[in-house]
Motif scaffolding. Structure first.
Motif, PDB file in Angstrom:
ATOM      1  N   ASP A   1       0.861  -1.190   0.000  1.00 37.87           N
ATOM      2  CA  ASP A   1       0.000   0.000   0.000  1.00 37.87           C
ATOM      3  C   ASP A   1       0.893   1.235   0.000  1.00 37.87           C
ATOM      4  OD1 ASP A   1      -2.847  -1.152   0.567  1.00 37.87           O
ATOM      5  OD2 ASP A   1      -1.494  -2.181   1.941  1.00 37.87           O
ATOM      6  N   GLY A   2       0.617   2.161  -0.918  1.00 37.45           N
ATOM      7  CA  GLY A   2       1.503   3.309  -1.025  1.00 37.45           C
ATOM      8  C   GLY A   2       0.788   4.601  -1.342  1.00 37.45           C
ATOM      9  N   LEU A   3       1.388   5.698  -0.920  1.00 39.23           N
ATOM     10  CA  LEU A   3       0.910   7.046  -1.228  1.00 39.23           C
ATOM     11  C   LEU A   3       1.770   7.609  -2.349  1.00 39.23           C
ATOM     12  CD1 LEU A   3      -0.726   9.632  -0.722  1.00 39.23           C
ATOM     13  CD2 LEU A   3       0.857  10.166   1.158  1.00 39.23           C
ATOM     14  N   ILE A   4       1.159   7.813  -3.517  1.00 40.04           N
ATOM     15  CA  ILE A   4       1.845   8.371  -4.683  1.00 40.04           C
ATOM     16  C   ILE A   4       1.505   9.850  -4.770  1.00 40.04           C
ATOM     17  CG2 ILE A   4       2.315   8.014  -7.133  1.00 40.04           C
ATOM     18  CD1 ILE A   4       0.417   5.573  -6.932  1.00 40.04           C
ATOM     19  N   VAL A   5       2.492  10.682  -5.014  1.00 34.87           N
ATOM     20  CA  VAL A   5       2.261  12.118  -5.101  1.00 34.87           C
ATOM     21  C   VAL A   5       3.105  12.717  -6.224  1.00 34.87           C
ATOM     22  CG1 VAL A   5       1.684  12.403  -2.663  1.00 34.87           C
ATOM     23  CG2 VAL A   5       4.067  12.581  -3.392  1.00 34.87           C
ATOM     24  N   LYS A   6       2.824  13.961  -6.554  1.00 36.85           N
ATOM     25  CA  LYS A   6       3.644  14.690  -7.511  1.00 36.85           C
ATOM     26  C   LYS A   6       5.056  14.833  -6.961  1.00 36.85           C
ATOM     27  CE  LYS A   6       0.822  18.185  -7.618  1.00 36.85           C
ATOM     28  NZ  LYS A   6       0.204  19.486  -7.956  1.00 36.85           N
ATOM     29  N   THR A   7       6.017  14.896  -7.852  1.00 38.17           N
ATOM     30  CA  THR A   7       7.415  14.830  -7.430  1.00 38.17           C
ATOM     31  C   THR A   7       7.857  16.015  -6.575  1.00 38.17           C
ATOM     32  OG1 THR A   7       8.011  15.771  -9.588  1.00 38.17           O
ATOM     33  CG2 THR A   7       8.197  13.386  -9.332  1.00 38.17           C
ATOM     34  N   ASP A   8       7.147  17.146  -6.645  1.00 41.84           N
ATOM     35  CA  ASP A   8       7.560  18.291  -5.837  1.00 41.84           C
ATOM     36  C   ASP A   8       7.128  18.171  -4.379  1.00 41.84           C
ATOM     37  OD1 ASP A   8       4.895  18.568  -6.629  1.00 41.84           O
ATOM     38  OD2 ASP A   8       4.944  20.752  -6.425  1.00 41.84           O
ATOM     39  N   ILE A   9       6.316  17.170  -4.065  1.00 40.58           N
ATOM     40  CA  ILE A   9       5.863  16.943  -2.689  1.00 40.58           C
ATOM     41  C   ILE A   9       6.805  15.951  -2.018  1.00 40.58           C
ATOM     42  CG2 ILE A   9       3.989  16.055  -1.250  1.00 40.58           C
ATOM     43  CD1 ILE A   9       2.048  17.037  -3.393  1.00 40.58           C
ATOM     44  N   LYS A  10       7.422  16.375  -0.942  1.00 39.49           N
ATOM     45  CA  LYS A  10       8.436  15.557  -0.274  1.00 39.49           C
ATOM     46  C   LYS A  10       8.027  15.119   1.131  1.00 39.49           C
ATOM     47  CE  LYS A  10      11.114  16.430  -3.800  1.00 39.49           C
ATOM     48  NZ  LYS A  10      11.337  15.398  -4.846  1.00 39.49           N
ATOM     49  N   ARG A  11       7.014  15.758   1.707  1.00 43.25           N
ATOM     50  CA  ARG A  11       6.597  15.446   3.070  1.00 43.25           C
ATOM     51  C   ARG A  11       5.076  15.388   3.161  1.00 43.25           C
ATOM     52  NH1 ARG A  11       7.100  19.328   6.243  1.00 43.25           N
ATOM     53  NH2 ARG A  11       7.586  20.976   4.739  1.00 43.25           N
ATOM     54  N   ILE A  12       4.564  14.629   4.099  1.00 42.80           N
ATOM     55  CA  ILE A  12       3.120  14.525   4.303  1.00 42.80           C
ATOM     56  C   ILE A  12       2.515  15.895   4.597  1.00 42.80           C
ATOM     57  CG2 ILE A  12       1.292  13.543   5.765  1.00 42.80           C
ATOM     58  CD1 ILE A  12       2.516  11.452   4.055  1.00 42.80           C
ATOM     59  N   ASN A  13       3.214  16.723   5.371  1.00 38.82           N
ATOM     60  CA  ASN A  13       2.679  18.034   5.737  1.00 38.82           C
ATOM     61  C   ASN A  13       2.449  18.939   4.543  1.00 38.82           C
ATOM     62  OD1 ASN A  13       2.463  17.598   8.496  1.00 38.82           O
ATOM     63  ND2 ASN A  13       4.580  18.172   8.892  1.00 38.82           N
ATOM     64  N   GLN A  14       3.126  18.671   3.427  1.00 41.08           N
ATOM     65  CA  GLN A  14       2.914  19.459   2.218  1.00 41.08           C
ATOM     66  C   GLN A  14       1.570  19.164   1.554  1.00 41.08           C
ATOM     67  OE1 GLN A  14       7.247  18.597   0.723  1.00 41.08           O
ATOM     68  NE2 GLN A  14       6.454  20.309  -0.488  1.00 41.08           N
TER      69      GLN A  14
ATOM     70  N   HIS B   1       6.044  10.205  -7.719  1.00 40.58           N
ATOM     71  CA  HIS B   1       6.907   9.292  -6.985  1.00 40.58           C
ATOM     72  C   HIS B   1       6.143   8.766  -5.774  1.00 40.58           C
ATOM     73  CE1 HIS B   1       8.380  11.945  -3.499  1.00 40.58           C
ATOM     74  NE2 HIS B   1       7.497  12.677  -4.138  1.00 40.58           N
ATOM     75  N   VAL B   2       6.679   7.722  -5.163  1.00 42.33           N
ATOM     76  CA  VAL B   2       6.075   7.153  -3.964  1.00 42.33           C
ATOM     77  C   VAL B   2       6.566   7.945  -2.765  1.00 42.33           C
ATOM     78  CG1 VAL B   2       5.808   5.115  -2.528  1.00 42.33           C
ATOM     79  CG2 VAL B   2       5.944   4.865  -5.013  1.00 42.33           C
ATOM     80  N   LEU B   3       5.648   8.620  -2.079  1.00 41.18           N
ATOM     81  CA  LEU B   3       6.038   9.391  -0.902  1.00 41.18           C
ATOM     82  C   LEU B   3       6.317   8.474   0.279  1.00 41.18           C
ATOM     83  CD1 LEU B   3       6.499  12.174   0.324  1.00 41.18           C
ATOM     84  CD2 LEU B   3       4.061  12.224   0.942  1.00 41.18           C
ATOM     85  N   THR B   4       5.453   7.489   0.479  1.00 39.30           N
ATOM     86  CA  THR B   4       5.656   6.533   1.562  1.00 39.30           C
ATOM     87  C   THR B   4       4.810   5.293   1.309  1.00 39.30           C
ATOM     88  OG1 THR B   4       5.678   6.240   3.980  1.00 39.30           O
ATOM     89  CG2 THR B   4       3.805   7.415   3.045  1.00 39.30           C
ATOM     90  N   THR B   5       5.213   4.195   1.916  1.00 40.64           N
ATOM     91  CA  THR B   5       4.428   2.960   1.889  1.00 40.64           C
ATOM     92  C   THR B   5       4.286   2.461   3.325  1.00 40.64           C
ATOM     93  OG1 THR B   5       6.260   1.370   1.759  1.00 40.64           O
ATOM     94  CG2 THR B   5       5.527   2.378  -0.312  1.00 40.64           C
ATOM     95  N   ASN B   6       3.609   1.348   3.468  1.00 43.40           N
ATOM     96  CA  ASN B   6       3.435   0.769   4.805  1.00 43.40           C
ATOM     97  C   ASN B   6       4.458  -0.330   5.088  1.00 43.40           C
ATOM     98  OD1 ASN B   6       2.391  -1.027   2.936  1.00 43.40           O
ATOM     99  ND2 ASN B   6       0.795  -1.775   4.304  1.00 43.40           N
ATOM    100  N   ARG B   7       5.611  -0.280   4.404  1.00 44.07           N
ATOM    101  CA  ARG B   7       6.608  -1.346   4.568  1.00 44.07           C
ATOM    102  C   ARG B   7       7.014  -1.544   6.023  1.00 44.07           C
ATOM    103  NH1 ARG B   7       9.688  -4.617   1.989  1.00 44.07           N
ATOM    104  NH2 ARG B   7       8.877  -3.913  -0.020  1.00 44.07           N
TER     105      ARG B   7
END
Length: 365
Positions: free
Chosen positions: A162-175, A267-273
């Protein structure tokens, strides 16, 4: 297996306790999301063949009332989705179709028919149209007692699927504050993005349409039918350049498909790994399970043995897994890297609420 699991009776009591505890969690999740929810309205179908926007629901859909399951021809029909976490079931069954060569028939005298479907088949399960299905624990929290089912076994954990995909300019969840993410309501991806938002201190707002104005101080969610559709909607938005979505939360293989096809725009910002928060379980029609305890025991033993087979000798089972999901052998190998298939000690620890005792981080595989 010499150490036979005893979930046929225990599963009934555990399932009841598990659901009761998770109902409170589900209500908490809904209240957290509802605090900033815009007025629900049916979203229009997206243009150009995009996935249709789903109406934001303020309560869990009502399921069909329970009906009897007609167990015939010694075949147990179970629905699974396209996910490597169910590889143990496939390996134990020798594929999707009922077979006398399966572990279920050789060791327990019944056959299993596996059907790959992405539908949320909770009403058909209640109605007795299928004997069983697979799902994540958050579904039990959402539907609670209206789901006419027992939970005899925990299948595994998603470890990066399970992953959160976002635009490449987003680097943190707070964004993601003030941004809109595509998800699927009452599914594991809805649970996952809400968990991430809570950890980041971001309140949730839900939108009924892509034309709705996002809340500037909240993470905004827009819903489609399922996790695959969420990924497709984000991919389409990237391609069109409309810039309505900041990302999507979905599961493999859609995560990789969207990123690989984005031309470097996502890009993938984070997953549940590294998060044991998405657990898959086997659920069975309650009436069927109560009337056929030996079959339930055989299903659990076959599942756990299939898990062991795939864990110990994955290369020997890649072909049958790949055929079931119409993957290549390399795809199957890659997808298996994103799951953790549970064993008997982990099952016991999971149902007792002491999963750390099972050694999930200590190498009991």
């Amino acid at each position: 297996m010499s150490d036979s699991p005893r979930f046929t009776v225990l599963g009934k009591a555990i399932s009841f306790l598990l659901v009761i505890g998770l109902v409170a969690l589900g209500a908490f999740m809904l209240m957290r999301g509802g605090a900033g929810t815009s007025t629900p309205e049916a979203g229009p179908a997206a243009e150009g063949g995009d996935p249709e926007i789903s109406e934001v629901k303020v309560e869990v859909p009502r399921l069909s009332p329970p009906a009897a399951f007609n167990y015939k021809d010694n075949i147990v029909p179970i629905e699974i989705s396209e996910y490597a976490g169910y590889a143990g079931l496939i390996a134990a069954n020798g594929g999707l179709e009922p077979s006398e060569n399966s572990l279920f028939f050789k060791n327990h005298g019944f056959k299993v028919k596996l059907t790959v479907s992405e539908a949320e088949s909770w009403s058909p399960l209640n109605e007795g149209k299928i004997a069983g299905s697979v799902t994540t624990v958050d579904v039990l929290a959402a539907y609670g007692r209206q789901l006419h089912a027992v939970v005899p076994a925990q299948i595994g954990f998603s470890r990066g699927a399970d992953g959160l995909i976002v635009k490449t300019d987003i680097k943190r969840i707070n964004q993601l504050k003030g941004q809109t993410i595509a998800a699927a309501q009452f599914t594991e991806v809805d649970f996952f993005i809400r968990y991430l938002a809570q950890e980041a201190g971001l309140p949730i707002n839900t939108l009924g349409s892509l034309d709705a104005t996002p809340h500037p101080e909240r993470l905004n969610l827009i819903y489609v039918e399922d996790g695959f559709a969420a990924g497709d909607l984000f991919a389409s938005d990237l391609k069109s350049g409309k810039n309505r979505l900041a990302g999507a939360v979905t599961w493999e293989p859609k995560v990789s498909e969207v990123v690989d096809g984005s031309g470097g725009k996502a890009h993938v910002l984070t997953t549940n790994r590294n998060l044991l928060i998405v657990a898959d379980v086997l659920i069975l029609h309650r009436g069927f399970a109560e009337q056929n305890p030996k079959v339930v025991e055989g299903l659990v033993q076959g599942l756990l043995e299939g898990n062991r087979m795939v864990r110990d000798r994955p290369d020997q089972h890649l072909d049958v897994i790949a055929r079931a999901f119409k993957w290549t052998r390399d795809d199957a190998k890659s997808e298996l890297a994103n799951v953790h298939l549970s064993n008997l000690p982990e099952n016991r620890a999971f149902f007792s609420g002491a999963i750390d005792a099972a050694g999930s981080f200590g190498g009991i595989y």
